[in-house]
Design a protein around this motif. Structure first.
Motif, mmCIF file in Angstrom:
data_model
loop_
_atom_site.group_PDB
_atom_site.id
_atom_site.type_symbol
_atom_site.label_atom_id
_atom_site.label_comp_id
_atom_site.label_asym_id
_atom_site.label_seq_id
_atom_site.Cartn_x
_atom_site.Cartn_y
_atom_site.Cartn_z
ATOM 1 N N UNK A 129 1.058 -1.279 0.173
ATOM 2 C CA UNK A 129 -0.057 -0.110 -0.018
ATOM 3 C C UNK A 129 0.891 1.012 -0.055
ATOM 4 N N UNK A 130 2.285 1.147 0.229
ATOM 5 C CA UNK A 130 2.939 2.190 0.428
ATOM 6 C C UNK A 130 4.263 2.112 -0.696
ATOM 7 N N UNK A 131 4.188 3.319 -1.478
ATOM 8 C CA UNK A 131 5.324 3.236 -2.571
ATOM 9 C C UNK A 131 6.594 2.954 -2.036
ATOM 10 N N UNK A 132 6.917 3.635 -1.108
ATOM 11 C CA UNK A 132 8.401 3.418 -0.641
ATOM 12 C C UNK A 132 8.842 1.922 -0.064
ATOM 13 N N UNK A 152 -3.704 -2.754 -8.346
ATOM 14 C CA UNK A 152 -4.771 -3.644 -7.906
ATOM 15 C C UNK A 152 -6.129 -3.249 -8.039
ATOM 16 N N UNK A 153 -6.593 -3.125 -9.461
ATOM 17 C CA UNK A 153 -7.975 -2.589 -9.709
ATOM 18 C C UNK A 153 -7.855 -2.859 -11.369
ATOM 19 N N UNK A 174 5.372 4.538 -9.736
ATOM 20 C CA UNK A 174 4.662 5.640 -9.337
ATOM 21 C C UNK A 174 3.467 5.582 -10.247
ATOM 22 N N UNK A 175 3.379 5.483 -11.307
ATOM 23 C CA UNK A 175 2.195 5.504 -12.187
ATOM 24 C C UNK A 175 1.392 4.395 -11.926
ATOM 25 N N UNK A 180 -4.727 2.621 -8.192
ATOM 26 C CA UNK A 180 -5.755 2.435 -7.102
ATOM 27 C C UNK A 180 -4.969 2.496 -5.902
ATOM 28 N N UNK A 181 -3.538 3.149 -5.781
ATOM 29 C CA UNK A 181 -2.928 3.304 -4.625
ATOM 30 C C UNK A 181 -2.598 2.114 -3.885
ATOM 31 N N UNK A 182 -2.559 0.790 -4.540
ATOM 32 C CA UNK A 182 -2.088 -0.567 -4.358
ATOM 33 C C UNK A 182 -1.440 -1.039 -5.261
ATOM 34 N N UNK A 183 -0.652 -1.957 -4.945
ATOM 35 C CA UNK A 183 0.154 -2.719 -6.119
ATOM 36 C C UNK A 183 0.486 -4.132 -5.671
#
Ligand code: AMP
Ligand code: GLY
Length: 429
Positions: A129-132, A152-153, A174-175, A180-183
């Motif tokens: 849920x966090x890019x970092x 995730x979507x 980043x893109x 969806x803010x989750x990968x």
């Protein structure tokens, strides 16, 4: 029977075309459908807004008032918004999974969790849920392997990047998070891709022939992924009872039973995207789609010899166990070659004049030469209005002849600047 098809693309054109051949259907409605379709039986297009729940509720009200007796939903977005729940609430029989069941497509994390619980072979994965944290994980990852990054979507087939290096992964991450803010990051699987679609009634499955979809935009699998630039079916060596029995036992029944256990029986088309090593037969499920594929459907329904309506009704009524494991099809092959507008899968050119003729896929006729995906009418001219514009279909005893027919149909009804892949159905890819 009065039937409503929801959607307006090539897939829905093919569904409407096939349904209109049924002796059970007397009146066909499409919402919103397309002016590029025409029909032998009474046919109308309804304006609608499929992008939000109130639009879907308005459509359900109208369908109830007009005594629609069966609804078939094409696209993923309304399914993930709960269109089936909304129509069923009004007592209208609707083919497709309910919102909670459609999560198998709309959340890749949910699909992975179901596959793990059901012990379905799939690639190992981690989710963030966090890019970092995702970037840190990638820095420490073993880059002797390749990794696949997935938003995730729903992302119209554009939320996945197969990365061979850390640099590539860092460029995409980043893109993908922005979608969806989750990968999910998963291990790359190798082999040949298979689109395996089955009609499910919550308990059992009837299979369409296995199909091959060509996702990258350019020949030789080059360029970014698209919704699909062409398909052929069947994949001869897998079009047999032993493969269907294996997939039923190892993938479809375990998933159906897991969904039932969770209180969300899966009714509708379940589309498994598989990666399979042709030498060993080892395979993994890459993804599930909770709907008919596009453009797989144009090809599969061109091959299907049975009436589609009884299958749809049996899926809704949970009576598919009296139907064959393999949905009957004619012999030979079907191929579709998609014509795309310049720029696709990015921003594509709209308003280019198309040589479209609605009679080439007249709803209710037996042969279709082309299906319209993104064609609309402007000042009495047919023009491009989508990235994938139309698909030329060819059916023949020989795969190479089917491909030649598909291309020639596409060229006959296409447009200047049209882009298409010339290597669809070349099995050596
Ligand atoms: P998906 O939307 O998950 O099917 O991914 C789109 C495309 O990305 C698939 O059709 C594959 O071509 C590719 N892909 C996805 N996951 C993997 C994987 N784990 N290994 C190899 N290729 C993958
Ligand atoms: N052709 C791929 C899909 O329908 O998702």
């Amino acid at each position: 029977m009065k039937v409503l098809v929801v959607g307006s693309g090539g897939r829905e054109h093919a569904i409407a075309w096939k349904i209109a051949q049924s002796t059970e259907v007397s009146h066909l409605i499409a919402a919103p459908g397309s002016e590029a379709w025409s029909s032998k039986i009474p046919f109308e297009c309804w304006d609608c807004d499929l992008t939000n729940v109130s639009g879907l509720e308005a459509l359900a009200l109208k369908a109830k008032k007009e005594n629609v007796e069966l609804v078939v939903v094409g696209p993923d977005d309304p399914l993930s918004l709960g269109i089936v729940d909304i129509f069923e609430y009004r007592g209208i029989p609707t083919f497709g999974p309910r919102k909670e069941a459609a999560l198998l497509e709309s959340s890749k994390a949910f699909a992975k969790e179901v596959m793990e619980s059901a012990r379905v072979p799939t690639a190992s994965y981690v989710q963030f849920n966090e890019v970092s944290q995702a970037k840190q994980w990638l820095i420490e990852a073993d880059w002797r392997k390749s990794w696949v990054l997935k938003a995730d979507g729903l992302a119209l087939g554009k939320g996945v990047r197969v990365c061979e290096s850390l640099e590539e992964a860092m460029e995409s991450i980043d893109s993908l998070f922005e979608i969806h803010g989750k990968i999910l990051i998963e291990e790359k699987l190798y082999g040949e891709e298979i689109s395996l679609l089955g009609v499910c009634d919550g308990n059992t499955v009837c299979f369409f022939p296995p199909a091959r979809d060509y996702k990258p935009v350019f020949n030789e699998q080059k360029g970014p992924n698209t919704g699909g630039m062409g398909v052929f079916a069947p994949i001869t060596e897998l079009n047999n009872e032993s493969f269907f029995n294996q997939m039923k036992k190892e993938v479809f029944l375990p998933v159906l039973s897991e969904m039932k256990k969770r209180g969300v029986p899966y009714r509708g088309v379940l589309y498994a995207g598989l990666m399979r090593d042709p030498k060993t037969g080892d395979y993994g499920v890459l993804e599930f789609n909770a709907r008919f594929g596009d453009p797989e459907t144009q090809v599969l329904l061109s091959l299907m010899t049975d009436d589609l309506i009884p299958y749809l009704k049996a899926a809704i009524n949970e009576t598919l166990d009296s139907y064959p494991l393999q949905i009957p099809t004619q012999s030979g092959y079907a191929v579709i070659v998609m014509g795309a507008s310049p720029g696709y899968p990015g921003d594509s050119k709209k308003g280019l004049t198309v040589s479209w003729d609605p009679s080439v896929a007249l709803l209710g006729s037996l042969d279709a030469e082309c299906f319209a995906s993104g064609i609309s009418k402007k000042e009495e001219q047919w023009v491009t209005s989508g990235g994938r514009v139309l698909g030329g279909v060819g059916v023949d005893e020989s795969l190479s002849e089917a491909k030649i027919k598909a291309e020639s149909h596409l060229k006959a009804y296409g447009f200047e600047e049209m882009h298409y892949r010339t290597d669809i159905a070349k099995e050596s890819l």
